[in-house]
Design a protein around this motif. Structure first.
Motif, PDB file in Angstrom:
ATOM      1  N   PHE A  62     -11.699  27.485  40.331  1.00 10.30           N
ATOM      2  CA  PHE A  62     -12.114  26.134  40.657  1.00 10.30           C
ATOM      3  C   PHE A  62     -11.449  25.605  41.923  1.00 10.30           C
ATOM      4  CE2 PHE A  62     -12.698  26.768  36.119  1.00 10.30           C
ATOM      5  CZ  PHE A  62     -14.075  26.600  36.055  1.00 10.30           C
ATOM      6  N   ASP A  63     -10.622  26.450  42.537  1.00 16.52           N
ATOM      7  CA  ASP A  63     -10.050  26.109  43.838  1.00 16.52           C
ATOM      8  C   ASP A  63     -11.172  26.242  44.853  1.00 16.52           C
ATOM      9  OD1 ASP A  63      -8.358  25.555  45.924  1.00 16.52           O
ATOM     10  OD2 ASP A  63      -7.499  27.561  46.009  1.00 16.52           O
ATOM     11  N   GLN A  64     -11.192  25.386  45.828  1.00 13.79           N
ATOM     12  CA  GLN A  64     -12.257  25.428  46.826  1.00 13.79           C
ATOM     13  C   GLN A  64     -11.652  25.648  48.209  1.00 13.79           C
ATOM     14  OE1 GLN A  64     -15.189  22.296  46.486  1.00 13.79           O
ATOM     15  NE2 GLN A  64     -14.547  21.929  44.391  1.00 13.79           N
ATOM     16  N   PRO A  65     -11.251  26.898  48.493  1.00 14.50           N
ATOM     17  CA  PRO A  65     -10.634  27.149  49.792  1.00 14.50           C
ATOM     18  C   PRO A  65     -11.620  26.891  50.927  1.00 14.50           C
ATOM     19  CG  PRO A  65     -11.146  29.209  48.694  1.00 14.50           C
ATOM     20  CD  PRO A  65     -11.420  28.116  47.712  1.00 14.50           C
ATOM     21  N   ASN A  66     -11.113  26.412  51.983  1.00 12.46           N
ATOM     22  CA  ASN A  66     -11.888  26.181  53.209  1.00 12.46           C
ATOM     23  C   ASN A  66     -12.938  25.089  53.076  1.00 12.46           C
ATOM     24  OD1 ASN A  66     -11.383  29.402  53.002  1.00 12.46           O
ATOM     25  ND2 ASN A  66     -10.822  28.578  55.007  1.00 12.46           N
ATOM     26  N   VAL A  67     -12.849  24.243  52.038  1.00 13.46           N
ATOM     27  CA  VAL A  67     -13.837  23.177  51.891  1.00 13.46           C
ATOM     28  C   VAL A  67     -13.769  22.222  53.076  1.00 13.46           C
ATOM     29  CG1 VAL A  67     -14.521  21.172  50.520  1.00 13.46           C
ATOM     30  CG2 VAL A  67     -13.988  23.326  49.390  1.00 13.46           C
ATOM     31  N   GLN A  68     -12.563  21.789  53.450  1.00 18.43           N
ATOM     32  CA  GLN A  68     -12.446  20.868  54.580  1.00 18.43           C
ATOM     33  C   GLN A  68     -12.890  21.538  55.873  1.00 18.43           C
ATOM     34  OE1 GLN A  68     -11.801  17.535  54.330  1.00 18.43           O
ATOM     35  NE2 GLN A  68     -12.578  17.606  56.414  1.00 18.43           N
ATOM     36  N   SER A  70     -15.118  23.847  56.182  1.00 18.52           N
ATOM     37  CA  SER A  70     -16.575  23.904  56.140  1.00 18.52           C
ATOM     38  C   SER A  70     -17.187  22.543  56.463  1.00 18.52           C
ATOM     39  CB  SER A  70     -17.034  24.377  54.761  1.00 18.52           C
ATOM     40  OG  SER A  70     -18.430  24.442  54.701  1.00 18.52           O
ATOM     41  N   LYS A  71     -16.595  21.486  55.916  1.00 18.25           N
ATOM     42  CA  LYS A  71     -17.082  20.138  56.218  1.00 18.25           C
ATOM     43  C   LYS A  71     -16.932  19.833  57.710  1.00 18.25           C
ATOM     44  CE  LYS A  71     -16.166  18.028  51.711  1.00 18.25           C
ATOM     45  NZ  LYS A  71     -15.359  17.018  50.987  1.00 18.25           N
ATOM     46  N   ASP A  72     -15.784  20.207  58.284  1.00 17.70           N
ATOM     47  CA  ASP A  72     -15.555  19.972  59.715  1.00 17.70           C
ATOM     48  C   ASP A  72     -16.554  20.737  60.570  1.00 17.70           C
ATOM     49  OD1 ASP A  72     -13.433  18.361  58.982  1.00 17.70           O
ATOM     50  OD2 ASP A  72     -11.889  19.867  59.458  1.00 17.70           O
ATOM     51  N   LEU A  77     -21.510  20.752  63.923  1.00 19.39           N
ATOM     52  CA  LEU A  77     -22.887  21.183  64.184  1.00 19.39           C
ATOM     53  C   LEU A  77     -23.857  20.001  64.162  1.00 19.39           C
ATOM     54  CD1 LEU A  77     -22.991  24.494  62.133  1.00 19.39           C
ATOM     55  CD2 LEU A  77     -23.082  24.268  64.624  1.00 19.39           C
ATOM     56  N   LEU A  78     -23.666  19.101  63.214  1.00 22.73           N
ATOM     57  CA  LEU A  78     -24.537  17.927  63.146  1.00 22.73           C
ATOM     58  C   LEU A  78     -24.370  17.046  64.379  1.00 22.73           C
ATOM     59  CD1 LEU A  78     -24.222  16.960  59.377  1.00 22.73           C
ATOM     60  CD2 LEU A  78     -26.215  17.956  60.528  1.00 22.73           C
ATOM     61  N   ASP A  79     -23.131  16.884  64.834  1.00 22.96           N
ATOM     62  CA  ASP A  79     -22.878  16.099  66.045  1.00 22.96           C
ATOM     63  C   ASP A  79     -23.546  16.741  67.252  1.00 22.96           C
ATOM     64  OD1 ASP A  79     -21.437  14.251  64.592  1.00 22.96           O
ATOM     65  OD2 ASP A  79     -19.461  15.020  65.207  1.00 22.96           O
TER      66      ASP A  79
END
Length: 161
Positions: A62-68, A70-72, A77-79
């Motif tokens: 349930f650990d979510q490595p690299n979540v931040q 991935s968000k960044d 990309l959206l920017d």
């Protein structure tokens, strides 16, 4: 492992496909729900299965490595899309059988692709995995005969030792 979840008995086509998977030596789990009200229980069963599998593998499932990270990356990309009206172009690494593989220059260099063969690109990518590494190939495509025939070369490569 292949899992079939159905409300009531699975249809004949699904059962035939599951039987073919079993005949090929793949583990198949059949989960039969009595009604849609059983869905909450099913979520719990698979959450528990995830925890047990993680414990067996020695990881926190349930650990979510690299979540931040991935968000960044997504925000970046959206920017860029907002600024330029398009995502950054990536280099075509390989193509074949109606499929195209794109990647950045660094990944292409890591794959050391001497040809543009689709099979070579996939094999080179999978060969980067080491003992104990985890690989997941997720296909978010509509199930049609045409799409299935396009995916068969990948399935054959992934079935290799």
């Amino acid at each position: 492992m292949f899992v079939s979840i159905s409300i009531g008995d699975a249809d004949k086509d699904t059962e035939n496909r599951l039987a073919a998977l079993e005949a090929a030596g793949h583990p198949v789990v059949r989960r039969r729900l009595n009604s849609t009200l059983d869905l909450g229980e099913e979520f719990y069963v698979w959450e528990l299965a995830t925890a047990v599998a993680g414990a067996c593998l020695g990881i926190n499932a349930f650990d979510q490595p690299n979540v931040q990270e991935s968000k960044d990356n997504t925000r970046r990309l959206l920017d860029e899309y907002k600024r330029n009206g398009a995502l950054p172009e990536q280099e075509l690494a390989a193509e074949g059988d109606g499929l195209k593989v794109y990647c950045d220059a660094e990944t292409r260099h890591l794959l050391v692709l001497s040809t543009s063969s689709l099979a070579d690109a996939i094999v080179a990518h999978l060969e980067r995995a080491g003992s104990g590494d985890y690989i997941a190939l997720l296909g978010y495509i509509q199930e049609t005969d045409e799409h299935s025939s396009c995916c068969k070369p990948c399935a054959r490569i992934c079935a290799m030792d």
